[in-house]
Write a protein that holds these residues in place. Structure first.
Motif, short mmCIF file in Angstrom:
data_model
loop_
_atom_site.label_atom_id
_atom_site.label_comp_id
_atom_site.label_asym_id
_atom_site.label_seq_id
_atom_site.Cartn_x
_atom_site.Cartn_y
_atom_site.Cartn_z
N ARG A 172 6.06 37.42 65.60
CA ARG A 172 5.22 36.89 66.69
C ARG A 172 3.89 37.65 66.71
NH1 ARG A 172 6.46 34.59 72.29
NH2 ARG A 172 4.38 33.73 72.62
N PRO A 173 2.76 36.95 66.55
CA PRO A 173 1.48 37.68 66.58
C PRO A 173 1.20 38.23 67.98
CG PRO A 173 1.13 35.30 66.37
CD PRO A 173 2.61 35.50 66.38
N MET A 174 0.55 39.37 68.03
CA MET A 174 0.21 39.96 69.33
C MET A 174 -1.14 40.65 69.20
SD MET A 174 3.76 41.61 70.79
CE MET A 174 4.01 42.93 69.64
N THR A 175 -1.88 40.68 70.29
CA THR A 175 -3.07 41.53 70.36
C THR A 175 -2.58 42.92 70.71
OG1 THR A 175 -4.43 39.68 71.08
CG2 THR A 175 -5.28 41.89 71.54
N LEU A 176 -2.97 43.93 69.91
CA LEU A 176 -2.45 45.29 70.12
C LEU A 176 -3.52 46.19 70.73
CD1 LEU A 176 -0.55 45.91 66.75
CD2 LEU A 176 0.35 44.95 68.89
N TRP A 177 -3.14 46.93 71.76
CA TRP A 177 -3.99 48.00 72.31
C TRP A 177 -4.03 49.13 71.30
CZ3 TRP A 177 -6.67 47.65 76.82
CH2 TRP A 177 -7.26 48.83 77.29
N ARG A 178 -5.15 49.85 71.18
CA ARG A 178 -5.28 50.88 70.15
C ARG A 178 -4.88 52.26 70.67
NH1 ARG A 178 -8.48 49.06 65.92
NH2 ARG A 178 -7.65 50.89 64.88
N GLY A 179 -3.64 52.42 71.07
CA GLY A 179 -3.16 53.74 71.51
C GLY A 179 -2.09 54.24 70.57
N ASP A 180 -1.86 55.57 70.60
CA ASP A 180 -0.75 56.08 69.81
C ASP A 180 -0.15 57.33 70.43
OD1 ASP A 180 -2.33 58.28 68.96
OD2 ASP A 180 -3.09 57.13 67.25
N CYS A 181 1.04 57.67 69.95
CA CYS A 181 1.69 58.93 70.36
C CYS A 181 1.17 60.01 69.44
CB CYS A 181 3.20 58.80 70.24
SG CYS A 181 3.98 60.43 70.22
N TYR A 182 0.46 60.98 70.01
CA TYR A 182 -0.18 62.01 69.18
C TYR A 182 0.87 62.76 68.35
CZ TYR A 182 1.46 66.30 71.23
OH TYR A 182 2.26 67.36 71.56
N ALA A 183 2.10 62.86 68.85
CA ALA A 183 3.12 63.65 68.15
C ALA A 183 3.70 62.86 66.97
CB ALA A 183 4.23 64.04 69.12
N HIS A 184 3.94 61.57 67.15
CA HIS A 184 4.56 60.80 66.07
C HIS A 184 3.58 60.46 64.94
CE1 HIS A 184 7.91 60.33 68.89
NE2 HIS A 184 8.63 60.11 67.81
N VAL A 185 2.29 60.32 65.24
CA VAL A 185 1.37 59.96 64.14
C VAL A 185 1.07 61.16 63.23
CG1 VAL A 185 0.36 58.01 65.36
CG2 VAL A 185 -0.74 60.25 65.55
N GLU A 186 1.59 62.32 63.58
CA GLU A 186 1.41 63.48 62.69
C GLU A 186 2.37 63.45 61.50
OE1 GLU A 186 1.73 67.08 64.92
OE2 GLU A 186 -0.35 67.00 65.57
N PHE A 187 3.42 62.64 61.58
CA PHE A 187 4.33 62.54 60.43
C PHE A 187 3.63 61.77 59.32
CE2 PHE A 187 7.44 62.67 64.02
CZ PHE A 187 8.06 63.84 63.67
N ARG A 188 3.77 62.28 58.10
CA ARG A 188 3.10 61.65 56.96
C ARG A 188 4.11 61.31 55.85
NH1 ARG A 188 -2.29 62.11 58.44
NH2 ARG A 188 -1.89 61.11 60.41
N ARG A 189 3.75 60.26 55.10
CA ARG A 189 4.59 59.77 54.01
C ARG A 189 4.99 60.88 53.03
NH1 ARG A 189 5.71 54.95 51.71
NH2 ARG A 189 6.01 55.00 49.46
N GLU A 190 4.00 61.72 52.65
CA GLU A 190 4.26 62.72 51.60
C GLU A 190 5.37 63.69 52.02
OE1 GLU A 190 1.08 62.13 52.82
OE2 GLU A 190 0.87 60.70 51.18
N SER A 191 5.33 64.16 53.28
CA SER A 191 6.32 65.17 53.68
C SER A 191 7.71 64.55 53.80
CB SER A 191 5.90 65.86 54.98
OG SER A 191 5.55 64.92 55.94
#
Ligand code: 13P
Ligand code: SF4
Length: 342
Positions: free
Chosen positions: A187-206
């Motif tokens: 289902r398409p949605m318009t997304l607000w541009r917010g994020d959880c500062y703690a979860h976006v620190e996880f990265r693919r490489e680690s």
């Protein structure tokens, strides 16, 4: 030889106070005091899965945002003591406008809540009268009051599937959770541009590095994480569903991609299994080994001593204007009703 100028200087400098370690907090005595206060107040203690172990261990209920809202909706206690962050305590107050709701630290906020000021949401809503606003529970009471329905990470897919098909969906404030829900529902949605500062620190490489080192381990990811990390997951779910997944899976090792407070319950409820905390990589806070577990600085503001104090003084207390309480209640009740459908 020491010159007289140097001697004068040395005499002028005050000696440094001798550093003494803080006396260890007497956790058992504090816990006993808290339990006695709970009895006297006829209170219930609700705690999120990210709280420190000593708080989890004396809470009446420990769970994810959905479980906590469900507990708050049905409690018979006179006082609700909420060990989590501010928006969670607000949700409990909205569901119990005539009860006292206290929290250990009123500054325990949330980066998602901060990202979505109500006036900016109102302005965006005004651009499309056909918007149906779905708000992740990690938002202020005012934002809830502007929304049609609330969701948590535990029921977001279900809530979006139940949304009226003729409406344009606006999902606030977590763009990562919103993107994952779009992938799940189509289902398409318009997304607000917010994020959880703690979860976006996880990265693919680690996460990849851990997976290479522990090839048998299952990777369990919270949907507030970035897509590059979600793409590596064996399971993507709320904190409560993460615990159920680890308990019921035949696997013995798990890479956990969320706040490290959850490991306490996992270890308690899944004996014999091993939990590897995914490291976060943050150049500004990187220790010398380049690796650390993720902690939400807001969730970790709560301590046993602050918990005791908030019960002793019945403060800080959550109070909201009557109009906000009444308006914000409807979308939360809608969420609870949709979640309870078979
Ligand atoms: P859940 O426990 O509902 O999955 O939410 C995680 C979270 O970040 C709460 O702030
Ligand atoms: Fe907010 Fe993220 Fe902390 Fe949860 S973990 S309270 S979403 S900042």
């Amino acid at each position: 030889m020491v010159s007289s100028a140097t001697q004068e200087l040395e005499q002028a400098i005050e000696p440094l106070p001798v550093w003494k370690p803080k006396p260890p907090v007497d956790a058992p005595a504090l816990s006993a005091e808290i339990l006695e206060l709970k009895r006297q107040l006829n209170a219930v203690i609700l705690a999120h899965n990210y709280q420190v172990p000593e708080i989890q261990d004396l809470a009446d209920f420990v769970g994810d945002s959905l479980g906590l809202a469900q507990q708050a909706a049905t409690t018979k206690a006179a006082v609700i003591v909420f060990c989590g962050v501010h928006f969670m305590a607000e949700t409990a107050k909205i569901l119990n406008p005539d009860k006292i709701v206290v929290l250990p630290d009123k500054d325990a906020g949330c980066s998602l809540e901060e990202s979505c000021p109500p006036d900016q949401l109102r302005a965006l809503q005004a651009t499309n009268p056909n918007f149906h606003t779905i708000a992740y529970i990690n938002c202020s009471a005012e934002v809830k009051a502007l929304s049609d329905v609330i969701c948590t990470s535990g029921n977001a897919v279900r809530i979006v599937e139940a949304a009226p098909p003729e409406k344009d969906l606006l999902f606030v404030p977590d763009e990562n959770l919103g993107a994952w829900v779009m992938e799940q529902t189509g289902r398409p949605m318009t997304l607000w541009r917010g994020d959880c500062y703690a979860h976006v620190e996880f990265r693919r490489e680690s996460v990849l590095r851990l997976r290479e080192r522990y090839p048998e381990a299952k990777v369990v990811v919270h949907p507030e994480s970035l897509r590059e990390v979600r793409d590596l997951a064996d399971a993507i779910c709320s904190t409560e569903k993460m615990i159920t997944y680890c308990r019921t899976s035949p696997a013995k090792q798990f890479v956990i991609v969320t706040e490290s407070g959850i490991i306490h319950r996992m270890q308690k409820e899944c004996p014999g299994k091993e939990f590897l905390c995914a490291p976060v990589f943050d150049v500004n806070r990187m220790p010398t080994d380049g690796c650390r577990c993720s902690e939400c600085k807001y969730m970790k503001m709560n301590t046993l001593a602050k918990l005791r104090d908030c019960m002793l003084h019945l403060a800080p207390r959550v109070d909201l204007p009557r109009a906000v309480l009444e308006r914000a209640r409807l979308p939360i009740e809608r969420m609870l009703e949709i979640s309870s459908r078979r």
